[in-house]
Design an enzyme around this catalytic site. Structure first.
Site, PDB file in Angstrom:
ATOM      1  N   ILE A 143       8.565   4.851  -4.322  1.00  0.00           N
ATOM      2  CA  ILE A 143       7.000   4.707  -3.793  1.00  0.00           C
ATOM      3  C   ILE A 143       6.985   3.906  -2.533  1.00  0.00           C
ATOM      4  O   ILE A 143       7.278   2.777  -2.676  1.00  0.00           O
ATOM      5  CB  ILE A 143       6.113   4.622  -4.853  1.00  0.00           C
ATOM      6  CG1 ILE A 143       6.280   5.572  -6.078  1.00  0.00           C
ATOM      7  CG2 ILE A 143       4.628   4.703  -4.175  1.00  0.00           C
ATOM      8  CD1 ILE A 143       5.865   6.855  -5.627  1.00  0.00           C
ATOM      9  N   ASP A 144       6.492   4.397  -1.528  1.00  0.00           N
ATOM     10  CA  ASP A 144       6.467   3.727   0.019  1.00  0.00           C
ATOM     11  C   ASP A 144       5.645   2.591  -0.106  1.00  0.00           C
ATOM     12  O   ASP A 144       6.108   1.804   0.483  1.00  0.00           O
ATOM     13  CB  ASP A 144       5.861   4.565   0.886  1.00  0.00           C
ATOM     14  CG  ASP A 144       4.699   5.333   0.678  1.00  0.00           C
ATOM     15  OD1 ASP A 144       4.157   5.126  -0.394  1.00  0.00           O
ATOM     16  OD2 ASP A 144       3.998   6.068   1.464  1.00  0.00           O
TER      17      ASP A 144
END
Length: 360
Positions: A242-243
């Protein structure tokens, strides 16, 4: 071989950077796109938009760098929280657009979960609650409202893992992406909860069975992918995750007890902890480093201006401000204040921006 590629598949654009191991930027590229909003509070994306943008940004970055492909040691791919994940058929083709994190359609499914499974039960197993934000409520929406698409769907994959599949031929999901789906991931055992999936009627086979650390090598570039990107066949592709969690890794957050915030299309304020904040109203998932021990516990907010009806206006505002800053507009920004500038920009840009407002 001492240069590394990093690609982030974002909500409104995909970025790639090439850096050396000392942290020096060699080249970069950005590919932009829009969000599909067929109805108010709906937000989707066709996965091949992400795939095409990822390939283009990687290929362009390699070309801009002017260095030989043999010098590039590997690539890691992070991505936006893909909500439901991409529903794929038996041939790994997308069944429908992916319902992303900002999609809020699953209100009735959220109520059903609270009534039939219960908040306390969810918190005990997943450390998360019930909300249209979570991927599992979006999956339930699809099951209820799109039975034909549900029948076709054999697997759900997050955006970065979908791209990794196309680059390597390997199917996997990292711990952060799995945990962020919410109510079907057991945070105690760091795996899928058969109990909750059975209660919701979601087959275990619809989730990737290979769950990896964000630092693991998922596979090597296929010959086809290597030729498309201008890279070496077999080059390692790292799982990523997840960024917003990946951004914290970039800040050097590798231990428990550290608070960090990241701002993009959304804002995430998080505590990295070896004692997850269960029952505190936070979103909790395994961290991108030492995922079986550390957790990312956060609250967030949507920072897109007018995200549904006037997204083009929002994109214009950002570009307008950037141009102003690049051409001596910093003093103006300081003097007038950002809210006033946003209002002025909206007033100046008539097309697609009627009725938009900005406030402190």
């Amino acid at each position: 071989m001492n240069d590394l590629l990093g690609t982030d598949i974002g909500t409104s654009g995909t970025k790639t950077v090439l850096m050396d191991t000392e942290g020096h930027l060699i080249a970069q590229d950005l590919q932009e796109y829009d969000i599909i909003t067929p109805r108010p509070l709906w937000a989707e994306q066709w996965p091949d938009v992400w795939l095409d943008a990822a390939k283009a940004s990687i290929r362009n970055t390699v070309q801009k760098s002017g260095i030989s492909k043999e010098k590039i040691a590997g690539i890691a791919i992070s991505g936006l929280y893909g909500g439901s994940g991409i529903p794929l058929d038996e041939n790994m083709k997308p069944v429908r657009p992916c319902m992303i994190w900002m999609d809020r359609r699953a209100d009735e499914e959220t109520k059903w979960v609270l009534e039939h499974i219960g908040e306390e039960n969810l918190q005990e197993i997943t450390y998360n609650g019930a909300d249209p934000y979570y991927g599992y409520t979006k999956i339930l929406w699809m099951k209820r409202h799109e039975p034909e698409n549900w029948k076709k769907t054999k697997l759900f994959l997050p955006p970065n893992d979908y791209v990794i599949y196309h680059l390597t031929g390997e199917i996997a999901i990292d711990y952060s992406s799995a945990g962020n789906i919410g109510g079907i991931f057991d945070m105690n055992t760091r795996t899928w909860s058969k109990t909750l999936m059975d209660q919701m009627g979601i087959p275990m086979s619809m989730m990737p069975q290979r769950i990896v650390e964000s630092t693991d090598i998922v596979g090597g570039l296929t010959k086809k992918a290597a030729e498309e990107l201008g890279l070496s066949e077999g080059m390692p592709v790292i799982a990523g995750g997840i960024d917003c969690g990946a951004a914290n890794i970039g800040l050097g957050v590798l231990e428990s007890g550290i608070y960090a915030a990241s701002i993009g299309t959304s804002m995430c304020a998080a505590l990295i902890s070896d004692q997850p904040a269960k029952g505190k109203g936070l979103i909790v998932w395994p961290y991108l480093y030492d995922a079986k021990r550390l957790s990312y516990c956060f609250a967030g907010a949507n920072t897109v201006y007018c995200k549904i009806k006037v997204q083009r206006c929002a994109k214009f505002l950002c570009k307008w401000l950037c141009r102003g800053a690049l051409h001596g507009g910093v003093a103006m920004i300081t003097c007038l204040g950002l809210p006033n500038l946003l209002q002025l920009a909206a007033w100046q840009k008539n097309h697609g921006c009627r009725g938009s407002m900005s406030s402190p």
